[in-house]
Scaffold this motif. Structure first.
Motif, PDB file in Angstrom:
ATOM      1  N   PHE A   1     -11.423  34.168  -7.099  1.00 57.73           N
ATOM      2  CA  PHE A   1     -12.872  33.913  -7.144  1.00 57.73           C
ATOM      3  C   PHE A   1     -13.448  34.156  -5.748  1.00 57.73           C
ATOM      4  N   ILE A   2     -14.426  35.061  -5.645  1.00 60.67           N
ATOM      5  CA  ILE A   2     -15.137  35.286  -4.381  1.00 60.67           C
ATOM      6  C   ILE A   2     -16.581  34.870  -4.597  1.00 60.67           C
ATOM      7  N   GLY A   3     -16.966  33.754  -4.002  1.00 57.07           N
ATOM      8  CA  GLY A   3     -18.304  33.200  -4.215  1.00 57.07           C
ATOM      9  C   GLY A   3     -19.054  32.983  -2.919  1.00 57.07           C
ATOM     10  N   GLY A   4     -20.285  32.494  -3.045  1.00 60.56           N
ATOM     11  CA  GLY A   4     -21.110  32.202  -1.884  1.00 60.56           C
ATOM     12  C   GLY A   4     -20.813  30.823  -1.329  1.00 60.56           C
ATOM     13  N   SER A   5     -21.732  30.322  -0.529  1.00 59.88           N
ATOM     14  CA  SER A   5     -21.563  29.023   0.117  1.00 59.88           C
ATOM     15  C   SER A   5     -21.541  27.892  -0.904  1.00 59.88           C
ATOM     16  N   LEU A   6     -20.676  26.907  -0.671  1.00 58.01           N
ATOM     17  CA  LEU A   6     -20.622  25.721  -1.544  1.00 58.01           C
ATOM     18  C   LEU A   6     -21.832  24.818  -1.342  1.00 58.01           C
ATOM     19  N   GLU A   7     -22.694  25.138  -0.371  1.00 59.92           N
ATOM     20  CA  GLU A   7     -23.951  24.399  -0.210  1.00 59.92           C
ATOM     21  C   GLU A   7     -24.959  24.791  -1.286  1.00 59.92           C
ATOM     22  N   LEU A   8     -24.720  25.928  -1.962  1.00 59.43           N
ATOM     23  CA  LEU A   8     -25.630  26.419  -2.992  1.00 59.43           C
ATOM     24  C   LEU A   8     -25.176  25.951  -4.371  1.00 59.43           C
ATOM     25  N   THR A   9     -26.118  25.445  -5.159  1.00 59.59           N
ATOM     26  CA  THR A   9     -25.799  24.942  -6.495  1.00 59.59           C
ATOM     27  C   THR A   9     -25.214  26.039  -7.375  1.00 59.59           C
ATOM     28  N   VAL A  10     -25.721  27.283  -7.239  1.00 62.12           N
ATOM     29  CA  VAL A  10     -25.225  28.376  -8.069  1.00 62.12           C
ATOM     30  C   VAL A  10     -23.731  28.594  -7.847  1.00 62.12           C
TER      31      VAL A  10
ATOM     32  N   ASN B   1      -8.632  26.325 -19.639  1.00 58.93           N
ATOM     33  CA  ASN B   1      -8.550  26.555 -21.091  1.00 58.93           C
ATOM     34  C   ASN B   1      -7.415  27.508 -21.448  1.00 58.93           C
ATOM     35  N   ALA B   2      -7.144  28.464 -20.541  1.00 60.84           N
ATOM     36  CA  ALA B   2      -6.070  29.441 -20.785  1.00 60.84           C
ATOM     37  C   ALA B   2      -4.731  28.961 -20.240  1.00 60.84           C
ATOM     38  N   LYS B   3      -4.723  27.707 -19.717  1.00 59.89           N
ATOM     39  CA  LYS B   3      -3.501  27.116 -19.139  1.00 59.89           C
ATOM     40  C   LYS B   3      -2.940  27.968 -17.984  1.00 59.89           C
ATOM     41  N   ILE B   4      -3.859  28.505 -17.189  1.00 61.15           N
ATOM     42  CA  ILE B   4      -3.481  29.273 -15.994  1.00 61.15           C
ATOM     43  C   ILE B   4      -3.649  28.362 -14.781  1.00 61.15           C
ATOM     44  N   PRO B   5      -2.616  28.192 -13.959  1.00 60.38           N
ATOM     45  CA  PRO B   5      -2.728  27.302 -12.795  1.00 60.38           C
ATOM     46  C   PRO B   5      -3.794  27.791 -11.815  1.00 60.38           C
ATOM     47  N   LEU B   6      -4.549  26.850 -11.255  1.00 57.03           N
ATOM     48  CA  LEU B   6      -5.569  27.166 -10.263  1.00 57.03           C
ATOM     49  C   LEU B   6      -4.919  27.214  -8.880  1.00 57.03           C
ATOM     50  N   LYS B   7      -5.076  28.343  -8.182  1.00 57.26           N
ATOM     51  CA  LYS B   7      -4.514  28.483  -6.839  1.00 57.26           C
ATOM     52  C   LYS B   7      -5.643  28.406  -5.816  1.00 57.26           C
ATOM     53  N   ASN B   8      -5.579  27.425  -4.931  1.00 51.27           N
ATOM     54  CA  ASN B   8      -6.636  27.254  -3.932  1.00 51.27           C
ATOM     55  C   ASN B   8      -6.806  28.484  -3.048  1.00 51.27           C
ATOM     56  N   GLU B   9      -5.692  29.181  -2.770  1.00 47.99           N
ATOM     57  CA  GLU B   9      -5.777  30.359  -1.897  1.00 47.99           C
ATOM     58  C   GLU B   9      -6.501  31.523  -2.573  1.00 47.99           C
ATOM     59  N   TYR B  10      -6.735  31.420  -3.885  1.00 46.37           N
ATOM     60  CA  TYR B  10      -7.466  32.452  -4.620  1.00 46.37           C
ATOM     61  C   TYR B  10      -8.977  32.172  -4.667  1.00 46.37           C
TER      62      TYR B  10
ATOM     63  N   LEU C   1      -7.482  37.865   0.866  1.00 45.69           N
ATOM     64  CA  LEU C   1      -6.725  37.854  -0.391  1.00 45.69           C
ATOM     65  C   LEU C   1      -5.574  38.855  -0.387  1.00 45.69           C
ATOM     66  N   MET C   2      -5.793  40.027   0.217  1.00 48.51           N
ATOM     67  CA  MET C   2      -4.761  41.059   0.205  1.00 48.51           C
ATOM     68  C   MET C   2      -3.643  40.787   1.208  1.00 48.51           C
ATOM     69  N   SER C   3      -3.850  39.790   2.069  1.00 44.73           N
ATOM     70  CA  SER C   3      -2.784  39.411   3.006  1.00 44.73           C
ATOM     71  C   SER C   3      -1.829  38.386   2.398  1.00 44.73           C
ATOM     72  N   LEU C   4      -2.171  37.895   1.184  1.00 42.47           N
ATOM     73  CA  LEU C   4      -1.315  36.903   0.525  1.00 42.47           C
ATOM     74  C   LEU C   4      -0.020  37.553   0.033  1.00 42.47           C
ATOM     75  N   GLU C   5       1.033  36.756   0.003  1.00 42.89           N
ATOM     76  CA  GLU C   5       2.322  37.267  -0.481  1.00 42.89           C
ATOM     77  C   GLU C   5       2.218  37.653  -1.951  1.00 42.89           C
ATOM     78  N   GLU C   6       1.529  36.811  -2.737  1.00 43.64           N
ATOM     79  CA  GLU C   6       1.303  37.113  -4.154  1.00 43.64           C
ATOM     80  C   GLU C   6      -0.183  37.445  -4.329  1.00 43.64           C
ATOM     81  N   ARG C   7      -0.482  38.721  -4.326  1.00 45.33           N
ATOM     82  CA  ARG C   7      -1.869  39.159  -4.421  1.00 45.33           C
ATOM     83  C   ARG C   7      -2.436  38.941  -5.827  1.00 45.33           C
ATOM     84  N   PRO C   8      -3.738  38.705  -5.931  1.00 47.28           N
ATOM     85  CA  PRO C   8      -4.350  38.645  -7.263  1.00 47.28           C
ATOM     86  C   PRO C   8      -4.402  40.032  -7.892  1.00 47.28           C
TER      87      PRO C   8
END
Length: 341
Positions: free
Chosen positions: A188-197, A211-220, A238-245
């Protein structure tokens, strides 16, 4: 020779008071009469003295627009010209002018809004985004000054007229689209957490994974400015991670353009190596390489409905609080494919 209301009334065969009511957009005047008067005004080249009319009615016939604090976002991101076009259309229909204000900091914006309100230079205000902690909303509410918010208020939702998309649902559907294509490593690439959107869309993303039983990864989960550079920085991380999305949901098309640029630099192909779903469906989504699958949030309509709602509040102090939800739809293009096995 100066053309007067009496001249218009004579040509249209109506009373001068009827001409005044047509100029003021009085709803009691029939469409046929209004058209007859406007035709006479056009024939004679008559233009009403709006300044005199506004002084008499204690109205400025102007709405204030409060832009976000980051000038770069406002001037670069295509979202803002489109939403301003919608606001302008609604204002023009009712012969309202627009007064735009912004600032480099939240304090500067609040000071500018305070000057607008206390200086009586506008009849109402449209806020172009919603923050979790929003001093401008608190100020306008405290003054009981007419305002409409584009976006969902973080609190007091039932007390604030706002125009928004169902951002939770839109992001949930975008994420589910990638899951249906076989992806489970989704970032997930999003904007600032200060914004409600951002908060709403992040919640939708998390719900789809849960819902899909997929683990949430904070680094993603990455938060950047709604700028092309923001998308570039997110990809580097994201592309520097060992396990890329294998797939990305990007909260804004302009950020997604930066994502595409950086992926190209790194030699990562879309959609062969990584899939992307973006948001806003501005023209650059269609023109990018490859064309982006993007969620169309009807930006123009967000602005138009905000403008229309504010003018209704200005002209009728008893206008009820409204929540207007603008429809969204996923526009499929060429940026998504099944992950490589």
């Amino acid at each position: 020779m100066t053309i007067t209301i009496k001249d218009v009334a004579k040509l249209a065969n109506v009373a001068p008071s009827t001409v005044s009511r047509v100029i003021a957009n009085n709803p009691r005047i029939s469409k046929a009469t209004a058209q007859k008067v406007k035709k006479a005004m056009e024939q004679l080249g008559y233009h009403p003295n709006l300044n005199a009319r506004n002084l008499a009615s204690q109205s400025t016939q102007t709405i204030g627009l409060v832009m976000p604090s980051s000038g770069d976002v406002v001037f670069q991101n295509p979202f803002f010209p489109t939403v301003l076009q919608g606001i302008s259309e609604g204002a023009h229909e009712k012969q309202y002018a627009m007064h735009i204000t912004t600032g480099k900091t939240d304090k500067e914006i609040l000071d500018a809004v305070t000057r607008m309100v206390q200086g009586k230079s506008v009849d109402g205000v449209i806020l172009l985004n919603s923050k979790v902690e929003d001093q401008v909303i608190s100020y306008l509410k405290g003054r009981e000054f007419p305002f409409v918010l584009i976006g969902k208020p973080y609190k007091d939702v039932e007390e604030i007229t706002h125009v928004d998309n169902d951002n939770f649902r839109a992001m949930k559907e975008a994420t589910e689209y990638l899951i249906q294509h076989g992806h489970s490593q989704i970032a997930f690439i999003g904007g600032s957490l200060e914004l409600t959107v951002t908060v709403e869309r992040l919640l939708g993303f998390e719900r789809a994974l849960r819902n899909a039983k997929i683990p949430l990864k904070n680094e993603y989960i990455i938060h950047e400015e709604f700028l092309r550079e923001g998308g570039q920085e997110a990809v580097r991380e994201l592309m520097s991670l060992e396990e890329r999305p294998t797939a990305l949901v990007v909260a804004d098309d302009f950020m997604a353009l930066g994502v595409l640029n950086m992926l190209d630099e790194l030699g990562i192909k879309v959609p062969e190596d990584i899939s992307i779903v973006s948001f806003n469906n501005v023209l650059l989504a269609e023109m990018s390489k490859p064309p982006l699958t993007s969620v169309d949030i009807n930006i123009f309509d967000l602005g138009y409905q905000a403008s229309k709602s504010l003018i209704q509040m200005i002209e009728n102090s008893k206008e009820p609080t409204k929540r207007i939800i603008i429809a969204h739809k996923l526009v499929e293009r060429l940026s998504c494919a099944e992950p490589i096995k």
